[in-house]
Scaffold this motif. Sequence first.
Motif, PDB file in Angstrom:
ATOM      1  N   GLU A 100     -26.779  -7.348 -24.027  1.00 29.94           N
ATOM      2  CA  GLU A 100     -26.303  -5.960 -23.998  1.00 29.94           C
ATOM      3  C   GLU A 100     -25.647  -5.567 -25.314  1.00 29.94           C
ATOM      4  O   GLU A 100     -25.868  -4.460 -25.829  1.00 29.94           O
ATOM      5  CB  GLU A 100     -25.309  -5.766 -22.838  1.00 29.94           C
ATOM      6  N   TRP A 101     -24.854  -6.470 -25.870  1.00 29.70           N
ATOM      7  CA  TRP A 101     -24.191  -6.183 -27.140  1.00 29.70           C
ATOM      8  C   TRP A 101     -25.201  -6.077 -28.287  1.00 29.70           C
ATOM      9  O   TRP A 101     -25.082  -5.198 -29.145  1.00 29.70           O
ATOM     10  CB  TRP A 101     -23.137  -7.252 -27.443  1.00 29.70           C
ATOM     11  N   SER A 104     -27.103  -2.783 -27.993  1.00 30.97           N
ATOM     12  CA  SER A 104     -26.267  -1.663 -28.427  1.00 30.97           C
ATOM     13  C   SER A 104     -26.144  -1.630 -29.948  1.00 30.97           C
ATOM     14  O   SER A 104     -26.179  -0.560 -30.570  1.00 30.97           O
ATOM     15  CB  SER A 104     -24.865  -1.779 -27.807  1.00 30.97           C
ATOM     16  N   THR A 107     -29.247  -0.298 -31.612  1.00 27.93           N
ATOM     17  CA  THR A 107     -29.251   1.165 -31.487  1.00 27.93           C
ATOM     18  C   THR A 107     -28.341   1.794 -32.538  1.00 27.93           C
ATOM     19  O   THR A 107     -28.718   2.761 -33.218  1.00 27.93           O
ATOM     20  CB  THR A 107     -28.781   1.588 -30.083  1.00 27.93           C
ATOM     21  N   GLU A 127     -17.374   5.617 -28.224  1.00 25.76           N
ATOM     22  CA  GLU A 127     -17.044   4.236 -27.863  1.00 25.76           C
ATOM     23  C   GLU A 127     -15.596   4.115 -27.370  1.00 25.76           C
ATOM     24  O   GLU A 127     -14.690   4.710 -27.937  1.00 25.76           O
ATOM     25  CB  GLU A 127     -17.248   3.303 -29.062  1.00 25.76           C
ATOM     26  N   ALA A 229     -25.435   2.712 -23.538  1.00 30.58           N
ATOM     27  CA  ALA A 229     -25.933   3.100 -24.858  1.00 30.58           C
ATOM     28  C   ALA A 229     -27.233   2.395 -25.216  1.00 30.58           C
ATOM     29  O   ALA A 229     -28.094   2.952 -25.882  1.00 30.58           O
ATOM     30  CB  ALA A 229     -24.871   2.788 -25.921  1.00 30.58           C
ATOM     31  N   PHE A 230     -27.387   1.150 -24.744  1.00 33.70           N
ATOM     32  CA  PHE A 230     -28.562   0.378 -25.113  1.00 33.70           C
ATOM     33  C   PHE A 230     -29.772   0.649 -24.217  1.00 33.70           C
ATOM     34  O   PHE A 230     -30.887   0.253 -24.547  1.00 33.70           O
ATOM     35  CB  PHE A 230     -28.246  -1.118 -25.082  1.00 33.70           C
TER      36      PHE A 230
END
Length: 318
Positions: A100-101, A104, A107, A127, A229-230
């Motif tokens: 996930e990180w 993101s 992106t 954020e 966001a991702f």
Amino acid sequence: MYEGLRSEISKAINKNDCDAVLFSGGIDSSVVLYENYLKNSSIAAITISVKGKENSDEKYSKIVSKKIGIKNHLICYVTEAEILKHIEKAILLLKTFNPEWISSTVTLLIAANFARKKGYKKISGGEGADDLFGSFPFFNNWNNKYISLDEVIVKRYNEISTMSDLVVKSVGLDFYSPFKDDNVKKEILNIPIQERIKKNKLITSKYPLRMAYKKILPKESIIRPQTMAFSGSGIFKVISKIADDVTDKEFDDAKEKYFEFKSKLEYALFKIYIKYYIYNPVHENKCVHCNSDMNNNKVICKVCNTFQINGRSIDFNG
């Protein structure tokens, strides 16, 4: 009831001169875009979209930007090949292999590079709101068995790095989020936790923020379901394809050699990670997932970014 929240967000944004906003069409970035627009009507809104694929970010951002009156809405269409090229850079920057990180960060990298090429110097985004309002999936249905939701939100917020700031600065630009402002943070945390996570038939996250802007922002941004966001841009689906090359045997062998990976995607990213960083498991004060040193962190591993409470891993999806 929420005039103080909007007031603090507005004051925070007015203290900073930004010329572009990372805009997904969700409530956080809609708030940031709107308040910046009041200050600077030529503010640019930048939306990332996977080329040739329908996604919710492009859909909602077009609707919301038009209704707000944004004259400079820029959609950056990115190919699958371009996305995959950014994975190693994202791992190098964040020093993690968390899917996930990394998604993101990819992106953000694409958006930041796009902004730089367009000549923008300082960009803004939303954020921090997901943490403060407890809207991440793993906060849903929190049962307070190990620690109160209010307490864990503060612990996690204090331990996570500001990803957008790190990524944007890596391409030579500056980043600002009003949800990282001390006064905004204080205003949000003063809202009782049950009010912060309140839901109804139309609103399932960030109730106070949506109510603060209900009469100001378009309905589409107020009631849009929570989207990460991702995932809203379609980038996570593209990055997930690198797991297709991992065989069942390789995956089973890796779990035996290293630790119990959560998915083939996590392992595929880990393979890239160990090309640049040494994986060093420890026996004490270790992450419950990857066995790395927690380095005095209480709830976030700095290596795999696993969220954990009292020796229990908290899966991202709750």
